[in-house]
Design an enzyme around this catalytic site. Structure first.
Site, PDB file in Angstrom:
ATOM      1  N   ASP A   1       0.815  -1.204   0.000  1.00  0.00           N
ATOM      2  CA  ASP A   1       0.000   0.000   0.000  1.00  0.00           C
ATOM      3  C   ASP A   1       0.852   1.259   0.000  1.00  0.00           C
ATOM      4  O   ASP A   1       0.301   2.361  -0.096  1.00  0.00           O
ATOM      5  CB  ASP A   1      -0.934   0.003   1.216  1.00  0.00           C
ATOM      6  CG  ASP A   1      -2.315   0.497   0.868  1.00  0.00           C
ATOM      7  OD1 ASP A   1      -2.728   0.331  -0.306  1.00  0.00           O
ATOM      8  OD2 ASP A   1      -2.995   1.044   1.745  1.00  0.00           O
TER       9      ASP A   1
ATOM     10  N   ASP B   1     -11.312  -5.265  11.625  1.00  0.00           N
ATOM     11  CA  ASP B   1     -11.445  -6.700  11.853  1.00  0.00           C
ATOM     12  C   ASP B   1     -12.677  -7.014  12.708  1.00  0.00           C
ATOM     13  O   ASP B   1     -13.453  -7.926  12.384  1.00  0.00           O
ATOM     14  CB  ASP B   1     -10.173  -7.252  12.508  1.00  0.00           C
ATOM     15  CG  ASP B   1      -9.669  -6.360  13.638  1.00  0.00           C
ATOM     16  OD1 ASP B   1     -10.373  -5.388  13.983  1.00  0.00           O
ATOM     17  OD2 ASP B   1      -8.579  -6.623  14.170  1.00  0.00           O
TER      18      ASP B   1
END
Length: 1044
Positions: A377, A744
């Site tokens: 990224d 998450d």
């Protein structure tokens, strides 16, 4: 998917696509003008078509046909020049190791090549350029075919490990013209070896009946009884469950539950006494303490009751192999796509990421079933070049691991382990090869270190690749998407000529003005890229610093996900996190043993553990927002008129029962997809990619059989473009959910609300291991990030207090656990107040409780006994040591009065004022210099509240003891309660004090100044009280006028 395709960079929105080959050293090509075989000296010769015979398509090394056949049959099967394995050419006999896609003989397919080519071109055109017009076909056309693209309607999918033999053209036309209103998703893959069953079906029923009678022993004894018995034993073993739930012993669990109930009852009596007995002269302190204690009791209930049904689980890897890896048949284990994410090579060293990747490539799983995707990224050329070096080193490391079955398969951890590495090793060459491999790894490590050192100084003109092309990611905030296939089935061979798993580099497109959603957005890009290129039905998510410690970890997960009985409703299998490099005393509770060994096992007995961000194997269909398959409905209960009868099962006619059973077996994901196909717009849900939408309907995985590698790579660039998710449900209902930096928790919560359940797998050998922050600054920053994510979820529409009640699929105890994960940071407010009360009581000579009677003292004694009994019984059934439990209690206070407190303040600022906080990535290194930088940077303010609490409580203790000495022995009795309260705070903050003054041997100046300033305020209260002056009762001297 060619491994030598080069770096593909481009932007779908800008209609740009570039393939860069210059970053790799090209293979030298041999001139073919001589037409003389370099092995035997004869003429190379011509093919049947009159063209020059070419044995190696990679480098064109001149070899005649007889030498080519001999090398394939008797030799190394590799080209003498470029070492690439010779591929089977037309008319050549088959040898061991030929690829699966060549199963169909060339002669048999010679006359069908044109039709096959036209059919494949038609399918690709339909995929890439067809409109997604589900249910909007012309009225004059057959509606059963007009609704769906051909690849959805009738063509069977293939796994990426190799093309399976395709059906004939006539058969495909028949499939395309069939009605699809009942079954709209692709048919299962036709596996090689299924011809045996087809032949048995075509045979007469009499032969099968005779075979059955022979097996039953009705036609006399069978001379091969022993062989049949062994086969039947294997078949029976394969039919057994792949895993089982192991309940805890009742001797451990029943006392634990009894103490919980008793503690709840004692807590009610304690609150009854506290509320009805206020302290009049210190009403403010009393009220504050009661509010704090009520919140602590509420928090304990949320944390305790989800642990009511703790369980263990066992897996049977041998049954998995018997069922899905039968000898002489194709391997039927499901493919797995592995995701690894990284951002900054300076914070996440490339050597750490390389070890994670090497452990993935060497895992004990079929190589054609594993694909590893790396998300960069940060678009770093350092990461890209390090990955290229890793791919080359993997050609040597992977065969070494599999040859000697070493554990763990991350080289840095393997060579650093202080164990007897010769244990269980019997090969004579092991020591020699191990030394050679260690030398190879050290050289590889030096090359990676050189890349990192080079990356510290960015050239003014930006990074340049080897062919002079500028690196596309020079501007990390404005660059095209990039994909590079380093290893693949058509170019990834190790030094022994065996195939290697796929290794794919991915860097998504980034442009100014677009929201990229940090890690969650990167993971969703990997989901789409992998769906286009390989489309495995299961996905393993790992952080870049979490290597595979147990090479059979994927098999452990498959024992749950591929189990026919329980696997269909499992959305993911979560493994516990284990860490390397933690100090012996685990000063800051980095192991999190209480959470991973107690809380998660308790949730496994309810609806499954929460997703913790790494070490998790997902079912792809669950991430796509589908609901779990529906089980057969229970018959309705009908009651009669008699009072003792509480109901009986409704009897159904015989023919109705059969219809119900057959209908139940067809329900599930198929029904969901029929509804989606008829009612939902796929473009709005998944995005405008025909190939990706097609892949979402393939429950067993695989890619369309006619898609070319070039078309797939082009489509992969499309799905990672920065505007692909606009006006879709990505991040809202699909993939990793946006809206919190702890994506998450939110992602797992959404799956559980749909009715999925998760599994907690704890193999004897830890599946994955990672690195944890070893210093106080990094640890508090990590906890701050988690707590702020929980605050964001609490104030969002996904708050577990009210989200998901309509569906009613989230169990209550599971909801309790999710509520606890979002409200626990708010405990910092009463905890801070409660830790301040002892110092105030000591300095003001007041207390939060009135003098208690003998009967009332039983409440306090019983409460303390129940607290300790609950903890001891938890340790008894969980196996957690008392030291780990105590470290967890200490850090609960340390994190509560520092990181959790700041998270609440920042969360409220973000919600109310829109002030956002940018976080840096937690450092994965253990260097003291990095600790010093982070210590002096932004988050030093985290250290001020606990330091202040330590100082004022120590001052309070000194003041209280001095006052007791001055006033005599009668003041020591009330003092003991206050001292016990203050020592409770100091003991819990002791690891913080040790970390503050220990390793660096100095405390940051700003921390000292703020702590002294705040502590002085409370010290002035002590000066104002002046406890050393004896306070005597008597008449006022000024009023009486006496000269004393």
């Amino acid at each position: 998917m060619e491994a030598s395709a080069g770096l593909v960079a481009g932007s779908h929105n800008r209609n740009e696509l570039v393939v860069i080959h210059g970053h790799e050293e090209p293979k030298t090509l041999r001139n073919l003008d001589g037409q003389v075989c370099e092995i035997c000296g004869d003429q190379v010769g011509l093919t049947v078509d009159g063209e020059l015979f070419v044995a190696c398509n990679e480098c064109g090394f001149p070899v005649c046909r007889p030498c080519y056949e001999y090398e394939r049959r008797e030799g190394s099967q590799n080209c003498p020049q470029c070492k690439t394995r010779f591929k089977r050419l037309k008319g050549s006999p088959r040898v061991e190791g030929d690829e699966d896609e060549e199963d169909v003989d060339d002669i048999e397919q010679e006359f069908n090549m044109e039709d096959e080519k036209k059919r494949q071109e038609h399918i690709v055109d339909a995929l890439l350029h067809g409109k997604m017009s589900y249910g909007r076909g012309h009225e004059d056309e057959d509606t059963s075919n007009a609704q769906f693209p051909p690849v959805i309607a009738g063509v069977r999918s293939r796994h990426v490990s190799g093309e399976f033999p395709l059906a004939s053209h006539n058969h495909d036309q028949q499939m395309l013209s069939s009605s699809l209103h009942k079954r709209v998703h692709p048919y299962p893959v036709s596996e090689p070896g299924s011809e045996r069953w087809d032949e048995k079906k075509e045979g007469g029923w009499k032969e099968r009946m005779e075979d059955w009678k022979m097996q039953q022993g009705n036609l006399g004894p069978d001379p091969h009884d022993d062989v049949n018995d062994q086969d039947m034993a294997l078949i029976d073993e394969a039919r057994q469950p792949l895993s089982r739930k192991v309940p805890l012993a009742s001797s451990k669990l029943n006392p634990y539950r009894m103490v919980i109930v008793a503690r709840l009852f004692i807590l009610a009596l304690f609150f009854h006494y506290r509320i009805l007995n206020p302290v009049e002269d210190s009403f403010g302190l009393w009220l504050t303490s009661v509010i704090c204690e009520i919140w602590f009791g509420f928090s304990w209930i949320l944390d305790q009751f989800p642990k009511w049904f703790p369980i263990d689980r066992e897996t049977y890897l041998d049954r998995l192999s018997i069922r899905y890896e039968r000898e002489g048949e194709p391997n039927m284990l499901a493919p797995v796509d592995v995701f690894v994410s990284t951002v900054d090579p300076m914070k996440e060293p490339p050597i750490v990421t390389a070890n994670t990747i090497l452990s993935i490539l060497a895992m004990d799983y079929p190589v054609d079933k594993i694909s590893c995707y790396i998300s960069d990224d940060g678009a770093s050329m350092c990461t890209f070049e390090a990955l290229s070096e890793t791919a080359e080193f993997a050609r040597k490391w992977v065969p070494f691991c599999k040859k000697f079955s070493i554990e763990p398969r991350a080289p840095d951890m393997y060579f650093c382990e202080k164990i007897d590495y010769l244990k269980d090793k019997v090969q004579p060459t092991f020591v020699k090869e191990r030394r050679a491999m260690k030398r190879e790894y050290e050289e590889f490590k030096v090359r990676i270190n050189a890349l990192v050192a080079k990356a510290t100084k960015v050239p003014p003109e930006g990074w340049i690749m080897q062919d002079g092309t500028p690196w596309p990611g020079n501007n990390t905030k404005d660059h095209p998407g990039m994909i590079q296939v380093f290893l693949g089935h058509s170019g990834g061979l190790d030094t022994e000529g065996n195939e290697l798993p796929r290794l794919v580099y991915v860097s998504r497109e980034k442009r100014p003005g677009f929201q990229h959603h940090k890690k969650a957005g990167a993971m969703n890009c990997l989901v789409r890229v992998s769906a286009v290129l390989t489309n495995a039905p299961f996905m393993l998510n790992l952080d870049c610093d979490h290597y595979i410690n147990n090479s059979k970890a994927a098999r452990e997960a498959m024992c749950f996900l591929m189990d026919p009985q329980v696997g269909k409703r499992v959305c993911y299998v979560q493994f516990p996190q284990r860490f390397d490099g933690i100090d012996k005393n685990d000063r800051y509770a980095n192991k999190n043993s209480v959470f991973f060994d107690i809380n998660m096992r308790g949730l496994d007995g309810v609806q499954g553990p929460v997703y913790v961000g790494t070490g998790c194997v997902f079912r792809r269909q669950a991430l796509y927002g589908y609901n779990p398959p529906k089980g057969p409905k229970r018959p309705k209960m009908v009651s009669c008129d008699c009072c003792p009868c509480f109901g009986r099962r409704k009897k159904l006619p015989k023919y109705v029962k059969n219809d119900v059973n057959e209908g139940a077996s067809l329900q599930g994901v198929e029904d969901d997809k029929e509804i989606l196909l008829s009612e939902m717009n796929f473009e709005k849900k998944f995005g405008q990619s025909a190939i990706f939408v097609t892949s979402t309907l393939m429950t067993e995985g695989g890619v369309p059989p006619s898609s070319s590698p070039a078309a797939l790579l082009k489509e992969a660039i499309h799905v990672i473009s920065c505007g692909y998710e606009d006006k879709t449900e990505w991040g809202l209902e699909l993939g990793w959910i946006y809206g919190s930096i702890t994506e998450d928790i939110l992602t797992g919560f959404k799956m559980h609300c749909r009715g999925w359940r998760s599994i907690y797998c704890m193999p004897k050998r830890p599946a994955f291991k990672g690195t944890a922050p070893i210093n106080l600054s990094d640890r508090l920053n990590q906890v701050l990030r988690w707590a702020l994510g929980s605050i964001e979820i609490f104030f969002s529409h996904h708050c577990p207090l009210w989200y998901g009640h309509k569906q009613g699929k989230l169990k209550w105890l599971e909801r309790f656990a999710y509520v606890n994960t979002t409200v626990y940071p708010f405990t910092s407010l009463p905890l801070l107040a409660y830790c301040t009360l002892p110092a105030i009581c000591l300095l003001t000579d007041k207390f939060i409780m009135p003098p208690i009677s003998t009967w009332a003292s039983l409440y306090f004694i019983s409460l303390f006994i129940s607290i300790f009994a609950t903890g001891i019984l938890e340790l008894r059934w969980s196996g957690v040591s008392i030291e780990e439990w105590w470290r967890n209690e200490q850090f609960w206070v340390i994190g509560g009065v520092s990181a959790h407190l700041f998270a609440v303040v920042q969360g409220l600022l973000k919600i109310l004022a829109g002030i956002d906080t940018n976080f840096t990535v937690t450092s994965k290194t253990t260097d003291d210099d990095d600790f010093g930088e982070l210590y002096a940077f932004k988050w030093t303010t985290l250290l001020i509240p606990p330091t202040t609490l330590l100082i004022i409580n120590i001052v309070g203790v000194v003041a209280g003891i001095a006052d007791a000495i001055n006033n005599g022995y009668q003041s020591w009795g009330p003092l003991f309660g206050k001292l016990f309260f203050a020592f409770w705070v100091i003991v819990h903050l002791y690891p913080f004090l040790k970390g503050l003054m220990g390793r660096q041997n100095r405390t940051p100046t700003i921390v000292v100044i703020w702590s002294i300033l705040l502590a002085s305020i409370f010290s002035l209260l002590w000066v104002r009280i002046d406890p050393f002056v004896m306070k005597t009762k008597g008449p006022d001297v000024k009023q009486c006028g006496l000269n004393c």
